[in-house]
Design a protein around this motif. Sequence first.
Motif, PDB file in Angstrom:
ATOM      1  N   HIS A  46     -26.085 -15.650  13.381  1.00  0.00           N
ATOM      2  CA  HIS A  46     -26.207 -16.810  12.345  1.00  0.00           C
ATOM      3  C   HIS A  46     -25.108 -16.488  11.336  1.00  0.00           C
ATOM      4  O   HIS A  46     -24.561 -15.368  10.988  1.00  0.00           O
ATOM      5  N   CYS A  47     -24.404 -17.576  10.831  1.00  0.00           N
ATOM      6  CA  CYS A  47     -23.301 -17.628  10.038  1.00  0.00           C
ATOM      7  C   CYS A  47     -23.771 -17.929   8.457  1.00  0.00           C
ATOM      8  O   CYS A  47     -24.332 -19.174   8.376  1.00  0.00           O
ATOM      9  N   ALA A  48     -23.812 -17.154   7.504  1.00  0.00           N
ATOM     10  CA  ALA A  48     -24.269 -17.538   6.249  1.00  0.00           C
ATOM     11  C   ALA A  48     -23.309 -18.610   5.490  1.00  0.00           C
ATOM     12  O   ALA A  48     -23.886 -19.336   4.519  1.00  0.00           O
ATOM     13  N   ALA A  49     -22.091 -18.408   5.919  1.00  0.00           N
ATOM     14  CA  ALA A  49     -21.124 -19.237   5.148  1.00  0.00           C
ATOM     15  C   ALA A  49     -21.206 -20.931   5.636  1.00  0.00           C
ATOM     16  O   ALA A  49     -21.111 -21.497   4.673  1.00  0.00           O
ATOM     17  N   CYS A  50     -21.634 -21.058   6.876  1.00  0.00           N
ATOM     18  CA  CYS A  50     -21.875 -22.574   7.396  1.00  0.00           C
ATOM     19  C   CYS A  50     -23.155 -22.881   7.837  1.00  0.00           C
ATOM     20  O   CYS A  50     -23.419 -23.858   8.298  1.00  0.00           O
ATOM     21  N   ASP A  51     -24.095 -21.561   7.783  1.00  0.00           N
ATOM     22  CA  ASP A  51     -25.335 -21.927   8.108  1.00  0.00           C
ATOM     23  C   ASP A  51     -25.596 -22.171   9.719  1.00  0.00           C
ATOM     24  O   ASP A  51     -26.356 -23.077  10.058  1.00  0.00           O
ATOM     25  N   SER A  52     -24.669 -22.015  10.543  1.00  0.00           N
ATOM     26  CA  SER A  52     -24.833 -22.293  11.764  1.00  0.00           C
ATOM     27  C   SER A  52     -25.170 -21.147  12.686  1.00  0.00           C
ATOM     28  O   SER A  52     -25.311 -19.835  12.279  1.00  0.00           O
ATOM     29  N   ARG A  53     -26.020 -21.556  13.855  1.00  0.00           N
ATOM     30  CA  ARG A  53     -26.599 -20.572  14.853  1.00  0.00           C
ATOM     31  C   ARG A  53     -25.861 -20.457  16.097  1.00  0.00           C
ATOM     32  O   ARG A  53     -25.448 -21.585  16.575  1.00  0.00           O
ATOM     33  N   ILE A  60     -17.118 -13.101  14.698  1.00  0.00           N
ATOM     34  CA  ILE A  60     -16.736 -13.961  14.112  1.00  0.00           C
ATOM     35  C   ILE A  60     -17.336 -15.282  14.463  1.00  0.00           C
ATOM     36  O   ILE A  60     -17.588 -15.506  15.410  1.00  0.00           O
ATOM     37  N   CYS A  61     -17.616 -16.240  13.501  1.00  0.00           N
ATOM     38  CA  CYS A  61     -18.378 -17.321  13.637  1.00  0.00           C
ATOM     39  C   CYS A  61     -17.622 -18.236  14.468  1.00  0.00           C
ATOM     40  O   CYS A  61     -16.696 -18.418  13.933  1.00  0.00           O
ATOM     41  N   PRO A  62     -18.245 -18.777  15.451  1.00  0.00           N
ATOM     42  CA  PRO A  62     -17.311 -19.791  16.286  1.00  0.00           C
ATOM     43  C   PRO A  62     -17.218 -21.093  15.560  1.00  0.00           C
ATOM     44  O   PRO A  62     -16.422 -21.868  16.104  1.00  0.00           O
TER      45      PRO A  62
HETATM   46 ZN    ZN Z   1     -19.838 -20.290  10.124  1.00  0.00          ZN
END
Ligand code: ZN
Length: 150
Positions: A46-53, A60-62
């Motif tokens: 989970h990415c808190a910056a863009c809320d994607s799972r 690193i968030c994809p």
């Molecule tokens: Zn992200």
Amino acid sequence: MRARELQAHDRYQRHQETWGDGPPYFSEGTFDFWQNIAQGRFTLGHCAACDSRYFPPRVICPSCWSADAVDLVDTPGVGTVVSYTELHTVSTALRPIAPVVMVCVDLAEKVRILTWLLGDDDRGSIAVGSPCRIGVEEVLGANRFVARLL
Ligand SMILES: [Zn+2]
């Protein structure tokens, strides 16, 4: 040893205490995921910056490439089968449960996951679009994330 090497050494020791010498192998980005699996929890990145799972977990968030806002969150694991196949030729380790049905599942969180389908009675009724759930079960002596039809 430097701090980063000490952290890696600590993770390796904790992994061996949990899983022994065998797989699953881990990296900095997957260590916490496998610790959760050992405790019976299936989690998504989970990415808190863009809320994607996302899956598999990574550092690193994809979606937005953020490197400091990623964590793991629990999921109900509910989704639908988008593809499947039955494997009759498998590795030595999987022979006790062969043939193995592999399913590609789209979760409600819009995450696609490839895993095993458990449940001998389900093999004849599986179809593209079948509702299913991914959870953690003990298979071949270890906790693993697997799917079952709903
Ligand atoms: Zn992200």
